[in-house]
Write a protein that holds these residues in place. Sequence first.
Motif, PDB file in Angstrom:
ATOM      1  N   LEU A 422       0.848  -1.194   0.000  1.00  0.00           N
ATOM      2  CA  LEU A 422       0.000   0.000   0.000  1.00  0.00           C
ATOM      3  C   LEU A 422       0.884   1.245   0.000  1.00  0.00           C
ATOM      4  CD1 LEU A 422      -2.736  -1.084   2.578  1.00  0.00           C
ATOM      5  CD2 LEU A 422      -2.923  -1.024   0.079  1.00  0.00           C
ATOM      6  N   PRO A 423       0.423   2.339  -0.608  1.00  0.00           N
ATOM      7  CA  PRO A 423       1.293   3.510  -0.779  1.00  0.00           C
ATOM      8  C   PRO A 423       1.486   4.322   0.500  1.00  0.00           C
ATOM      9  CG  PRO A 423      -0.884   3.932  -1.717  1.00  0.00           C
ATOM     10  CD  PRO A 423      -0.873   2.496  -1.301  1.00  0.00           C
ATOM     11  N   SER A 424       2.728   4.670   0.767  1.00  0.00           N
ATOM     12  CA  SER A 424       3.083   5.557   1.873  1.00  0.00           C
ATOM     13  C   SER A 424       3.993   6.650   1.317  1.00  0.00           C
ATOM     14  CB  SER A 424       3.811   4.792   2.982  1.00  0.00           C
ATOM     15  OG  SER A 424       3.005   3.767   3.514  1.00  0.00           O
ATOM     16  N   MET A 425       3.973   7.822   1.957  1.00  0.00           N
ATOM     17  CA  MET A 425       4.767   8.946   1.474  1.00  0.00           C
ATOM     18  C   MET A 425       5.215   9.806   2.650  1.00  0.00           C
ATOM     19  SD  MET A 425       3.728  11.932  -1.289  1.00  0.00           S
ATOM     20  CE  MET A 425       2.529  12.732  -0.231  1.00  0.00           C
ATOM     21  N   ALA A 426       6.416  10.353   2.557  1.00  0.00           N
ATOM     22  CA  ALA A 426       6.926  11.293   3.553  1.00  0.00           C
ATOM     23  C   ALA A 426       6.978  12.691   2.962  1.00  0.00           C
ATOM     24  CB  ALA A 426       8.314  10.879   4.026  1.00  0.00           C
ATOM     25  N   ILE A 427       6.655  13.680   3.801  1.00  0.00           N
ATOM     26  CA  ILE A 427       6.819  15.092   3.443  1.00  0.00           C
ATOM     27  C   ILE A 427       7.683  15.723   4.529  1.00  0.00           C
ATOM     28  CG2 ILE A 427       5.681  17.312   3.118  1.00  0.00           C
ATOM     29  CD1 ILE A 427       3.187  15.811   2.204  1.00  0.00           C
ATOM     30  N   ILE A 428       8.828  16.268   4.148  1.00  0.00           N
ATOM     31  CA  ILE A 428       9.765  16.768   5.146  1.00  0.00           C
ATOM     32  C   ILE A 428      10.460  18.017   4.621  1.00  0.00           C
ATOM     33  CG2 ILE A 428      11.728  15.355   4.311  1.00  0.00           C
ATOM     34  CD1 ILE A 428      12.320  14.814   7.358  1.00  0.00           C
ATOM     35  N   GLY A 429      10.879  18.875   5.530  1.00  0.00           N
ATOM     36  CA  GLY A 429      11.588  20.083   5.146  1.00  0.00           C
ATOM     37  C   GLY A 429      13.090  19.850   5.064  1.00  0.00           C
ATOM     38  N   PRO A 451       8.118   7.527  -1.745  1.00  0.00           N
ATOM     39  CA  PRO A 451       8.475   8.898  -2.134  1.00  0.00           C
ATOM     40  C   PRO A 451       8.751   9.725  -0.874  1.00  0.00           C
ATOM     41  CG  PRO A 451       6.352   8.221  -3.071  1.00  0.00           C
ATOM     42  CD  PRO A 451       6.697   7.237  -2.006  1.00  0.00           C
ATOM     43  N   ILE A 452       9.885  10.396  -0.838  1.00  0.00           N
ATOM     44  CA  ILE A 452      10.213  11.314   0.249  1.00  0.00           C
ATOM     45  C   ILE A 452      10.262  12.706  -0.362  1.00  0.00           C
ATOM     46  CG2 ILE A 452      11.905  11.939   2.016  1.00  0.00           C
ATOM     47  CD1 ILE A 452      12.829   8.998   1.951  1.00  0.00           C
ATOM     48  N   VAL A 453       9.205  13.473  -0.158  1.00  0.00           N
ATOM     49  CA  VAL A 453       9.080  14.800  -0.753  1.00  0.00           C
ATOM     50  C   VAL A 453       9.755  15.803   0.173  1.00  0.00           C
ATOM     51  CG1 VAL A 453       7.469  16.567  -1.533  1.00  0.00           C
ATOM     52  CG2 VAL A 453       6.939  14.141  -1.904  1.00  0.00           C
ATOM     53  N   LEU A 454      10.845  16.385  -0.298  1.00  0.00           N
ATOM     54  CA  LEU A 454      11.646  17.295   0.509  1.00  0.00           C
ATOM     55  C   LEU A 454      11.395  18.723   0.053  1.00  0.00           C
ATOM     56  CD1 LEU A 454      15.330  16.711   1.553  1.00  0.00           C
ATOM     57  CD2 LEU A 454      14.539  18.974   0.884  1.00  0.00           C
ATOM     58  N   TRP A 455      10.796  19.519   0.933  1.00  0.00           N
ATOM     59  CA  TRP A 455      10.499  20.921   0.626  1.00  0.00           C
ATOM     60  C   TRP A 455      11.684  21.769   1.077  1.00  0.00           C
ATOM     61  CZ3 TRP A 455       7.321  23.635  -2.255  1.00  0.00           C
ATOM     62  CH2 TRP A 455       7.121  24.995  -1.999  1.00  0.00           C
ATOM     63  N   ASP A 456      12.375  22.348   0.134  1.00  0.00           N
ATOM     64  CA  ASP A 456      13.623  23.051   0.417  1.00  0.00           C
ATOM     65  C   ASP A 456      13.454  24.546   0.176  1.00  0.00           C
ATOM     66  OD1 ASP A 456      16.204  23.938   0.739  1.00  0.00           O
ATOM     67  OD2 ASP A 456      17.044  22.810  -0.946  1.00  0.00           O
ATOM     68  N   ASN A 457      13.343  25.303   1.280  1.00  0.00           N
ATOM     69  CA  ASN A 457      13.350  26.758   1.139  1.00  0.00           C
ATOM     70  C   ASN A 457      14.678  27.348   1.616  1.00  0.00           C
ATOM     71  OD1 ASN A 457      13.125  26.500   3.892  1.00  0.00           O
ATOM     72  ND2 ASN A 457      11.080  27.387   4.047  1.00  0.00           N
ATOM     73  N   GLY A 458      15.658  26.465   1.880  1.00  0.00           N
ATOM     74  CA  GLY A 458      17.008  26.918   2.184  1.00  0.00           C
ATOM     75  C   GLY A 458      17.195  27.556   3.541  1.00  0.00           C
ATOM     76  N   LYS A 459      16.222  27.355   4.427  1.00  0.00           N
ATOM     77  CA  LYS A 459      16.310  28.025   5.725  1.00  0.00           C
ATOM     78  C   LYS A 459      15.303  27.417   6.697  1.00  0.00           C
ATOM     79  CE  LYS A 459      15.004  31.883   3.736  1.00  0.00           C
ATOM     80  NZ  LYS A 459      14.602  33.288   3.495  1.00  0.00           N
ATOM     81  N   LEU A 460      15.374  27.857   7.932  1.00  0.00           N
ATOM     82  CA  LEU A 460      14.307  27.583   8.897  1.00  0.00           C
ATOM     83  C   LEU A 460      13.246  28.668   8.693  1.00  0.00           C
ATOM     84  CD1 LEU A 460      16.517  26.702  11.980  1.00  0.00           C
ATOM     85  CD2 LEU A 460      14.777  25.210  11.010  1.00  0.00           C
ATOM     86  N   GLY A 461      12.431  28.467   7.669  1.00  0.00           N
ATOM     87  CA  GLY A 461      11.529  29.522   7.228  1.00  0.00           C
ATOM     88  C   GLY A 461      10.524  29.948   8.275  1.00  0.00           C
ATOM     89  N   LEU A 519      13.990  10.221  -3.340  1.00  0.00           N
ATOM     90  CA  LEU A 519      13.975  11.561  -2.775  1.00  0.00           C
ATOM     91  C   LEU A 519      13.549  12.530  -3.871  1.00  0.00           C
ATOM     92  CD1 LEU A 519      14.779  13.250  -0.198  1.00  0.00           C
ATOM     93  CD2 LEU A 519      16.850  13.813  -1.486  1.00  0.00           C
ATOM     94  N   ILE A 520      12.469  13.262  -3.635  1.00  0.00           N
ATOM     95  CA  ILE A 520      11.962  14.229  -4.608  1.00  0.00           C
ATOM     96  C   ILE A 520      12.213  15.617  -4.037  1.00  0.00           C
ATOM     97  CG2 ILE A 520       9.946  15.021  -5.888  1.00  0.00           C
ATOM     98  CD1 ILE A 520       8.848  12.149  -5.583  1.00  0.00           C
TER      99      ILE A 520
END
Length: 528
Positions: A422-429, A451-461, A519-520
């Motif tokens: 079954l599908p599982s996904m991670a969302i992380i900064g 899928p590990i979706v990495l949201w990169d804003n380059g900082k502790l936004g 890693l996306i």
Amino acid sequence: MTNRPLGAQISHMLKARGVDVIFGIPGVHNQEMYRGIEEAGIRHVLARHEQGAGFMADGYARASGQPGVVYVITGPGLCNIMTPMGQAYSDSVPMLVISSCLDETSARRGQLHQMKDQRAAAETVCDWSEEARSAEAAYGLIDRALAEFETSRPRPKHLQVPIALLEAPADDAPARPELADLPSIPPSAVEVVAERLLAANRPLFVFGGGAAQGDAAAASVLRKAGSGSFTSYAGRGIVPKDDPLHFGAALARPTSAEVFAKADLVICVGTDLAEVDLWRDALGQDCAAVIVNRDPEVLAAAAPGDLGIAADAAAWLAALDARLDTRSEASKWTAQEVADWRARWRAEVEAERPGILPVADALRACLPQDTMIFSDMTQFAYSAKEVWPMDRPGHWHHPFGFGTLGYATPAAIGGAVARPGLPSMAIIGDYGFHYTMQELGVAVELGLPLPIVLWDNGKLGEIEASMVSAQIAPNAVVARNPDFCKLAEAFGARAARPESLNAMQDAVRAAFDADGPTLIHLNAELLG
């Protein structure tokens, strides 16, 4: 009866109690606990750090509904898992941590892994922490933990066993005692609420994560009563996403207090209404409230005039549904009123953190049915969980309460282990990924299509924004990031860096079909 070292007997006992997976890391102090794992037929998942092992057990428990079990060593092993234990405590997750401990600590100093009081340290972040000084005590404490997971609010427990006792021979654990069914809901706990509900002009329900098993009954009750509803973040999916009178997971929106001020009956089911649910002191209603919860501490905190009902949320909702008839007149809530509020709150979220919601909408559109999401403390999740409609409960897990960074990746691994196929996904900064990035090796080792979706804003936004709001010059909020894609590939994982929403969707679809994690890397500036 079979005579084995107690360390081996514990694994056999857990297997007999239904435990199929144990997370952990072996060491010289707990190696006796590993003697019986394979013989008992239990799968062991080797984490790269005890913090990762704890988050994996947390994710496994949330995904499976069964306790997550972890083996750790004396001293630093236990200290390393205390953060996940604190997270499990705040989010009511059943986790059993079994550690070794030194045989004597008062008269002798300088021992390997020695702490002044290991048991007491663990007790600060869990429901209880006990030391077993006999095989019988170890067996009894394990059964106590498992029974409490089933019959009361599930929270982590810690059992420590002296090294010499783990090595000593012990007889088999006794058969598990049978548990009687939980008490039935008394009619009085339903009748009074049914009468109030059908008489109210603007009733409002609030559902928390504790009501997740009662989603079918909740939907029926709302339909019969014509009631409006909110959910906490943990309760999303309990109310059907197409319910026209559902205000969503907007409790933390300050203006939601204006909605509650219009209600003439508020019923809170399976929720603590903690600070992280509301970010204000009270919901905002002027009427009395009904509080349904299995935790007496929550009931004791009710306001004067409120009605507290000690009950399992799902069982109580089923009893209320059975008692309730469809009201003869519609309530005063209207679908247009609810839609207007939801549109207003979505606009507020978009204004507070621009550019995130279009990405979240595109991500949601490409996910397969029944995807279970594990998110981290990141701006992407903060925005998405306010507006992302869930079609079922218990499918978005977030480190509420304790608010730990690094949760998502290992928790998603544990969730994927619990739900093979079954599908599982991670969302992380980007910053949170640093905390537990080493657990990517576990996902590769297990061949998880994650899928590990990495949201990169380059900082502790979020921290930067908070500093600015407090008129503090932003400081220490930017850290040098690695090339995340090359890092993932070094672990043996796949990687993608999409530069458009369509490319992101293609990468996510491919990740679910892969034979290992992907890693996306989402660059906030490129996608914005």
